[in-house]
Design a protein around this motif. Structure first.
Motif, PDB file in Angstrom:
ATOM      1  N   UNK A 130       6.230   4.119 -39.452  1.00 30.00           N
ATOM      2  CA  UNK A 130       5.202   3.306 -38.793  1.00 30.00           C
ATOM      3  C   UNK A 130       4.848   2.140 -39.704  1.00 30.00           C
ATOM      4  N   UNK A 131       4.919   0.943 -39.165  1.00 32.70           N
ATOM      5  CA  UNK A 131       4.499  -0.251 -39.904  1.00 32.70           C
ATOM      6  C   UNK A 131       3.117  -0.659 -39.410  1.00 32.70           C
ATOM      7  N   UNK A 185       3.866   0.736 -44.741  1.00 34.31           N
ATOM      8  CA  UNK A 185       4.801   1.547 -43.974  1.00 34.31           C
ATOM      9  C   UNK A 185       4.487   3.006 -44.276  1.00 34.31           C
ATOM     10  N   UNK A 186       4.289   3.785 -43.221  1.00 33.37           N
ATOM     11  CA  UNK A 186       3.933   5.197 -43.350  1.00 33.37           C
ATOM     12  C   UNK A 186       5.065   6.038 -42.784  1.00 33.37           C
ATOM     13  N   UNK A 188       4.409  -0.717 -49.614  1.00 30.61           N
ATOM     14  CA  UNK A 188       3.277  -1.637 -49.563  1.00 30.61           C
ATOM     15  C   UNK A 188       3.860  -3.045 -49.494  1.00 30.61           C
ATOM     16  N   UNK A 189       3.501  -3.789 -48.450  1.00 30.42           N
ATOM     17  CA  UNK A 189       4.118  -5.084 -48.180  1.00 30.42           C
ATOM     18  C   UNK A 189       3.162  -6.227 -48.486  1.00 30.42           C
ATOM     19  N   UNK A 190       3.637  -7.191 -49.261  1.00 34.65           N
ATOM     20  CA  UNK A 190       2.861  -8.380 -49.529  1.00 34.65           C
ATOM     21  C   UNK A 190       2.957  -9.372 -48.386  1.00 34.65           C
ATOM     22  N   UNK A 228       8.581  -7.863 -44.952  1.00 29.48           N
ATOM     23  CA  UNK A 228       8.855  -6.942 -43.852  1.00 29.48           C
ATOM     24  C   UNK A 228       9.417  -5.648 -44.428  1.00 29.48           C
ATOM     25  N   UNK A 229       9.390  -4.564 -43.690  1.00 26.22           N
ATOM     26  CA  UNK A 229       9.901  -3.286 -44.189  1.00 26.22           C
ATOM     27  C   UNK A 229      11.377  -3.364 -44.592  1.00 26.22           C
ATOM     28  N   UNK A 230      11.729  -2.526 -45.550  1.00 24.47           N
ATOM     29  CA  UNK A 230      13.099  -2.531 -46.069  1.00 24.47           C
ATOM     30  C   UNK A 230      14.102  -2.038 -45.024  1.00 24.47           C
TER      31      UNK A 230
END
Length: 239
Positions: free
Chosen positions: A18-19, A39-40, A48-50, A54-56
């Motif tokens: 989940x983002x 992102x969980x 943890x996104x700055x 975007x998510x990896x």
């Protein structure tokens, strides 16, 4: 991007990510920038996104947090879960503290494990809805049939996915000193403190009784009801 955890492929939640995207604001309580969101996966924050990140890897779910503020879960350091069931009981609704307790102890003495389970469930659900994810409960009622009261609470904490510190409460003043020792004992609070057993390491338990007020103040200062009794308030003003 800061990657905190990497779940093994065999983990049941490894495929579910989940983002929580682009919050209005984010407080991380450290140097990490979470303005791009979190992102969980598997019940853990894995990235943890700055800003602008975007998510990896792709996420199966996205929650637009543009109208929300992200912050760590709040902590409640002093609760009595079982009292949730009687907080609106009419006969004591406007009573001062000690008469309130003296009238409620006979009621609490009849609590069953199911009553405590319901009370803890309501108390913890209310805390979760307020943003609190960790709670310390001070339980001191162990009438017949409630010897495993702490174990009941542990079960509810685990079921709701919270963190808890479950401790044994104590009473420092007898009735001759304006306290409630006799009423407490009638409710089984002076009896056994439940079974000793290994619990989830996130849920440590402290056990013990401290009859001396100075001892109680030294060991439990952060949890103590301060100034509940007139003598305490007078001593505080004199100091």
């Amino acid at each position: 991007m800061t990657q905190l955890f990497d779940l093994p492929p065999t983990h049941p939640a490894a495929e579910s990510r989940l983002w929580i995207r682009n919050p209005l604001a984010a407080f991380t309580a450290n140097s990490l920038d979470a303005s791009g969101g979190l992102v969980v996966s598997g019940g853990r924050i894995v990235e943890v996104l700055g800003a602008g990140q975007t998510p990896s890897v792709p996420c199966q779910q996205t929650f637009d947090a543009g109208n929300h503020v992200l912050l760590p879960g709040l902590i409640n350091t002093h609760h009595h879960f079982y009292q949730t069931l009687t907080r609106a009981w009419g006969p004591v609704a406007n009573a001062p503290l000690f008469p309130w307790l003296q009238n409620l102890y006979p009621v609490w003495a009849r609590l069953t494990p199911r009553d405590l389970e319901l009370a803890a469930t309501v108390a913890l659900a209310e805390l979760l809805l307020s943003g609190c994810t960790t709670a310390a409960d001070h339980h001191y009622l162990f009438p017949a049939g409630m010897e495993d009261a702490v174990d009941v609470e542990i079960g509810v904490v685990r079921r709701l996915g919270m963190r808890g510190t479950l401790t044994r409460g104590s009473m420092t003043l007898g009735e001759d000193d304006g306290g409630l020792a006799a009423a407490v004992d009638s409710a089984g609070a002076g009896g056994g403190a439940g079974r000793q057993r290994t619990a989830d390491p996130r849920i440590p338990r402290a056990r013990g009784r401290c009859r001396d007020p100075d001892c109680a103040g030294a060991l439990l200062a952060v949890f103590r009801h301060q100034g509940d009794h007139g003598r305490e308030r007078r001593a505080g003003r004199a100091a």
